[in-house]
Design an enzyme around this catalytic site. Structure first.
Site, PDB file in Angstrom:
ATOM      1  CE  LYS A   1     -21.617 -14.542  84.651  1.00  8.20           C
ATOM      2  NZ  LYS A   1     -23.081 -14.434  84.656  1.00  8.20           N
TER       3      LYS A   1
ATOM      4  NE  ARG B   1     -28.985 -14.348  75.691  1.00  7.63           N
ATOM      5  CZ  ARG B   1     -29.925 -13.972  76.553  1.00  7.63           C
ATOM      6  NH1 ARG B   1     -30.938 -13.224  76.151  1.00  7.63           N
ATOM      7  NH2 ARG B   1     -29.898 -14.371  77.810  1.00  7.63           N
TER       8      ARG B   1
HETATM    9  N1  BES Z   1     -23.494 -18.381  81.959  1.00 13.55           N
HETATM   10  C1  BES Z   1     -24.471 -17.444  82.361  1.00 13.55           C
HETATM   11  C2  BES Z   1     -25.715 -18.100  82.927  1.00 13.55           C
HETATM   12  C3  BES Z   1     -25.611 -18.646  84.337  1.00 13.55           C
HETATM   13  C4  BES Z   1     -25.467 -17.797  85.410  1.00 13.55           C
HETATM   14  C5  BES Z   1     -25.731 -19.997  84.548  1.00 13.55           C
HETATM   15  C6  BES Z   1     -25.422 -18.316  86.693  1.00 13.55           C
HETATM   16  C7  BES Z   1     -25.695 -20.520  85.827  1.00 13.55           C
HETATM   17  C8  BES Z   1     -25.530 -19.681  86.900  1.00 13.55           C
HETATM   18  C9  BES Z   1     -24.900 -16.591  81.178  1.00 13.55           C
HETATM   19  O1  BES Z   1     -23.916 -16.298  80.256  1.00 13.55           O
HETATM   20  C10 BES Z   1     -25.366 -15.288  81.744  1.00 13.55           C
HETATM   21  O2  BES Z   1     -24.585 -14.584  82.291  1.00 13.55           O
HETATM   22  N2  BES Z   1     -26.655 -15.016  81.598  1.00 13.55           N
HETATM   23  C11 BES Z   1     -27.229 -13.833  82.129  1.00 13.55           C
HETATM   24  C12 BES Z   1     -28.254 -13.332  81.142  1.00 13.55           C
HETATM   25  C13 BES Z   1     -28.749 -11.933  81.434  1.00 13.55           C
HETATM   26  C14 BES Z   1     -27.631 -10.928  81.288  1.00 13.55           C
HETATM   27  C15 BES Z   1     -29.873 -11.618  80.507  1.00 13.55           C
HETATM   28  C16 BES Z   1     -27.870 -14.170  83.468  1.00 13.55           C
HETATM   29  O3  BES Z   1     -28.419 -15.269  83.625  1.00 13.55           O
HETATM   30  O4  BES Z   1     -27.791 -13.344  84.367  1.00 13.55           O
HETATM   31 MN    MN Z   2     -22.826 -14.540  80.802  1.00 16.63          MN
END
Ligand code: BES
Ligand code: MN
Ligand code: ZN
Length: 497
Positions: free
Chosen positions: A281, A355
């Protein structure tokens, strides 16, 4: 804080402060009107003098109050009587507790629950009083070294003024439920606000074990990585293998009904820190990914409410706990793993890890032959784009379950909004190399995440709550909210009826 019910006349109350409501156009509620009469119209005069109209959250503190035992009287604006819904009521309660804090009140008596609030009976109103007050008084101070800088909350006692015996039982129910829910919310907020270096998967598991020891009808089991290996949870383990902290599957079993009664199963994402893995990230706000375990914490909170209220149902909580970090042993984009259900998964983005740990846990849930399964997860940033930060996202394969959750959310002031789960979305999850891909591209990210999970939940009634926008607040007052504990608690209380 200590809450009790009193049936005393308002002018006989000896607490530091008496709290009463008034409406738009300075229309006084019953208790305010009685006190106004006792003071020859003083309250009406002061409201006029200071031009306070009675909008929701307006405040007038009369100090000292000439007659009666109480020194202070807090008048709280409730807006137009016919428009007083749960949201407006909570806004007024928030203004009231702020005034009590600002004026260092130690004990108060309230008549705010005499107002008629759309959709709430007396117990529901008292519950909201306790939830709003407790959450407003909450401070996260464990990690500050200079304890002298911490101002403890002064307010220690709140009496709800209820006249006659007829409302006594309902008011007591409200106090009992309100305390159980608010306590659980504060526990969840503490757990969630703890950083990733303290709140690890093992720490989360220890907290669940402690909760289990505190209640006779609650049992906690903790599965370690060798157990997960034996169960064939290849998808879950693929996430934790990139971390030095071992994964845990936390199993909480609350038995409030006979052993033969089918349970409700709650599954909560317990990702104690999500850096994204090899699909790392960006740095901005990455600290907030310590909140990626809020689904798991809220499931612990919901089980605590069920046990505290001794609900006559069976409830199981399942929390897959892990970190998601970049490492030489971490998942790589393109890796293919085999889930416990046998489906192979192509990991096209290692940041879609929630997931991956949930799917194996949802497969594990089958062994309970559940009435329904609800999973709770900070699953997608896309949910915040779609719905903002007010409701949680809801996706379900069952209309009745969906309606029950939506309705519980309304009554608990912890709302959800349903998104579709149409077959068309499954197309986005096609993989050239495995049975299914773990991402569905940029479109409808919350729904394709739900669509992914739905491939593992075909054997039971299932709902998924995406709490990415509701579990914590970002910005200056950054911190966990304790949601969706009120929603889950309401859902379980309703099932116990
Ligand atoms: N934990 C995150 C989701 C999230 C991100 C919640 C920011 C609240 C704020 C999750 O594991 C994630 O990283 N999801 C990705 C999915 C994508 C790679 C398809 C996302 O939301 O960017
Ligand atoms: Mn994630
Ligand atoms: Zn995550």
């Amino acid at each position: 804080m200590d809450y009790s019910i009193k049936s005393e006349a308002p002018d006989k109350i000896s607490d530091d402060c008496l709290i009463v409501g008034f409406y738009a156009k300075r229309k006084l509620g019953p208790t305010a009107a009685a006190l106004d009469q006792l003071h020859d119209g003083l309250l009406t005069r002061l409201l006029k003098r200071d031009d306070i109209e009675g909008k929701t959250g307006d405040i007038l503190l009369v100090n000292p109050l000439p007659h009666g035992k109480t020194e202070r009287l807090l008048l709280v604006g409730l807006g137009k009587a016919e428009e007083l819904n749960i949201a407006a009521y909570r806004k007024a309660l928030a203004a009231a507790i702020k005034a009590l804090k600002d004026n260092a009140v130690k004990s108060a008596a309230s008549a705010l629950h005499e107002a008629e609030v759309k959709g709430l009976a007396l117990d529901g109103k008292i519950r909201q009083n306790i939830e709003v007050f407790e959450n407003a008084l909450y401070q996260f101070t464990q990690l500050k070294s200079d304890k002298t800088q911490i101002k403890p909350a002064r307010l220690a006692k709140l009496n709800f003024l209820v006249d006659g015996d007829s409302h006594q039982a309902q008011a007591e129910l409200g106090v009992k439920q309100g305390k159980a829910i608010a306590d659980a919310m504060l526990q969840v907020r503490d757990l969630a606000n703890l950083p990733g270096n303290i709140c690890t998967p093992s720490y989360l598991a220890e907290q669940a074990v402690k909760l289990g020891k505190a209640h006779k009808k609650l049992k906690t089991k903790v599965l370690d990585e060798s157990d997960l290996e034996e169960l064939g949870m290849g998808s879950f383990l693929s996430v934790s293998k990139g971390s030095r902290q071992p994964a845990r599957l936390i199993v909480l079993e609350y038995q409030g009904a006979s052993a033969k009664t089918k349970p409700y199963v709650l599954v909560g994402k317990g990702l104690t820190f999500d850096a994204g893995g090899i699909s790392l990230k960006p740095a901005a706000n990455m600290d907030e990914m310590k909140y990626d375990m809020c689904g798991g914490a809220s499931v612990i909170g919901a089980l605590s409410v069920a046990a505290e209220l001794a609900l006559p149902i069976n409830v199981v909580g399942l929390i897959p706990a892990s970190e998601n970090l970049p490492d030489g042993n971490a998942n790589k984009p393109g890796d293919v793993v085999t889930s416990m259900a046998g489906l192979t998964i192509e990991i096209l983005n290692t940041d879609a890890e929630g997931r991956l740990i949930l799917c194996d846990t949802l497969t594990y849930a089958k062994r309970y032959d559940p009435v329904a399964v609800i999973d709770v997860a900070t699953l997608t940033g896309a949910c915040i784009v779609a719905l903002g930060r007010h409701p949680s996202g809801l996706i379900s394969n069952d209309d009745e379950l969906s309606a029950q959750i939506t309705d519980a959310g309304e009554r608990a002031a912890d709302r959800v909004w349903r998104l579709p789960l149409w077959d068309e979305y499954q197309e986005q999850l096609k993989s050239n190399f495995a049975d299914i891909a773990n991402i569905g591209g940029p479109d409808g990210g919350t729904i394709t995440a739900g669509a992914f999970l739905s491939r593992f939940t075909k054997d039971y009634k299932w709902a998924h709550l995406d709490i990415a926008g509701t579990a914590w607040k970002t910005g200056a007052d950054k911190g966990a909210t304790g949601r969706p504990v009120p929603l889950l608690a309401q859902y379980l209380i309703d099932r116990a009826q």
